[in-house]
Scaffold this active site. Structure first.
Site, PDB file in Angstrom:
ATOM      1  N   GLY A 130      73.910  98.942  43.344  1.00 33.70           N
ATOM      2  CA  GLY A 130      73.605 100.224  42.729  1.00 33.70           C
ATOM      3  C   GLY A 130      74.830 101.029  42.387  1.00 33.70           C
ATOM      4  N   CYS A 131      75.964 100.788  43.066  1.00 32.96           N
ATOM      5  CA  CYS A 131      77.167 101.554  42.753  1.00 32.96           C
ATOM      6  C   CYS A 131      77.753 101.130  41.424  1.00 32.96           C
ATOM      7  CB  CYS A 131      78.216 101.396  43.853  1.00 32.96           C
ATOM      8  SG  CYS A 131      79.002  99.784  43.896  1.00 32.96           S
ATOM      9  N   GLY A 132      77.308  99.967  40.905  1.00 37.24           N
ATOM     10  CA  GLY A 132      77.684  99.588  39.546  1.00 37.24           C
ATOM     11  C   GLY A 132      78.956  98.785  39.431  1.00 37.24           C
ATOM     12  N   CYS A 134      80.495  96.954  42.621  1.00 38.31           N
ATOM     13  CA  CYS A 134      80.819  96.132  43.774  1.00 38.31           C
ATOM     14  C   CYS A 134      80.675  94.647  43.482  1.00 38.31           C
ATOM     15  CB  CYS A 134      79.923  96.505  44.946  1.00 38.31           C
ATOM     16  SG  CYS A 134      80.071  98.228  45.441  1.00 38.31           S
TER      17      CYS A 134
END
Length: 288
Positions: A130-132, A134
């Site tokens: 979700g952090c885009g 990782c």
């Protein structure tokens, strides 16, 4: 029967709030208490039978979350590309997790062309979360370049007064956060600053995906309006909005420099540090 607060059958729901016995210390005095904690569970997203990602998030509104994630990650192009969504619980034992750490699996049936694209993408990008960013293997894999947003004649109506009205109206809708804290909210506001939808999650990007999924599922994703977030304005939140055509965003905390730059490049109107009676316009929106 489906509980309106949970878009999947009640039997599959994990409670979003849990009680925990604690010892509270005040001026050196110990006092036994019971505190409410936000649930955080593994949510496996499975597309056409192939597991794509396991996200940690709040267990409510998982259908909205899965649909929003599929849209903001470019797995599908529109809600019409998703034919069905089915969620089911996964026991900790079945998932190979420690006792008490049950999870959810969400199965999405998507269009064949989208699934083919997903398989191609999986060959070149690993560990996407979700952090885009990782786990990606190269700078190019960050997926930070896409078409600028179209020009909207209503964009300037998302002004300071309207944004602050929406921000001020957000807390009463944060039902879970009021009980446990530690939970972010993503809200949708009209051009009059009225809040129509608020989705909550322990992850700020999860909350936004839930909101986007809700808007897409109810056919409102293209309507004029803006997102309000109880978080900082980091790049992945701007990216998610721009990816699905949302042209304005307001956050309670400050943005990052990369978040502002992405707003400038995409033409997104970006407000930050929105704490009545003050707000900062970091990017005015529209084509540069």
């Amino acid at each position: 029967m489906t509980d309106p607060a949970c878009p999947i059958p009640a039997a599959t729901c994990i409670e979003p709030l849990q009680k925990q016995a604690v010892t509270f210390f005040n001026a050196g005095q110990a006092e036994p208490q019971e505190r409410v904690l936000a649930a955080e569970v593994p949510i496996a997203l499975v597309f056409n039978g192939i597991s794509h990602a396991v996200m940690m998030g709040s267990p409510g509104d998982v259908e909205d979350f899965a649909l929003g994630f599929a849209l903001t990650e470019g797995i599908i192009d529109s809600a019409a590309d998703c034919y069905s969504i089915e969620a089911q619980p996964v026991s900790a034992t079945a998932a190979g997790l420690p006792e008490g750490m049950d999870g959810l699996e969400v199965q999405l049936d998507i269009a064949s062309r989208c699934f083919a694209r997903l398989k191609d993408k999986r060959r070149s990008i690993t560990g996407r979360t979700g952090c885009g960013v990782c786990g990606v293997e190269s700078f190019a894999a960050l997926d930070l370049s896409f078409d600028a947003l179209p020009t909207h004649d209503w964009l300037t109506r998302v002004d300071a007064a309207t944004v602050l009205k929406a921000i001020d109206a957000l807390p009463p809708h944060q039902i879970l956060n009021a009980e446990a804290g530690a939970i972010h909210a993503a809200g949708w506001a009209t051009l009059n600053g009225e809040i129509t939808d608020v989705l909550e999650d322990v992850g700020r990007h999860n909350a936004l995906d839930k909101l986007i999924g809700r808007l897409a599922r109810t056919g409102r994703l293209g309507e004029p309006g803006f997102v309000v977030l109880s978080s900082r304005g980091s790049h992945e939140l701007v990216r998610k909005c721009a990816k699905v055509g949302i042209a304005a965003l307001a956050t309670i905390s400050a943005p990052t420099a990369m978040g502002v730059r992405m707003a400038e490049l995409t033409g997104l109107r970006f407000w930050g540090l929105c704490r009545p009676p003050k707000a900062v316009l970091y990017a005015s929106g529209g084509k540069a």
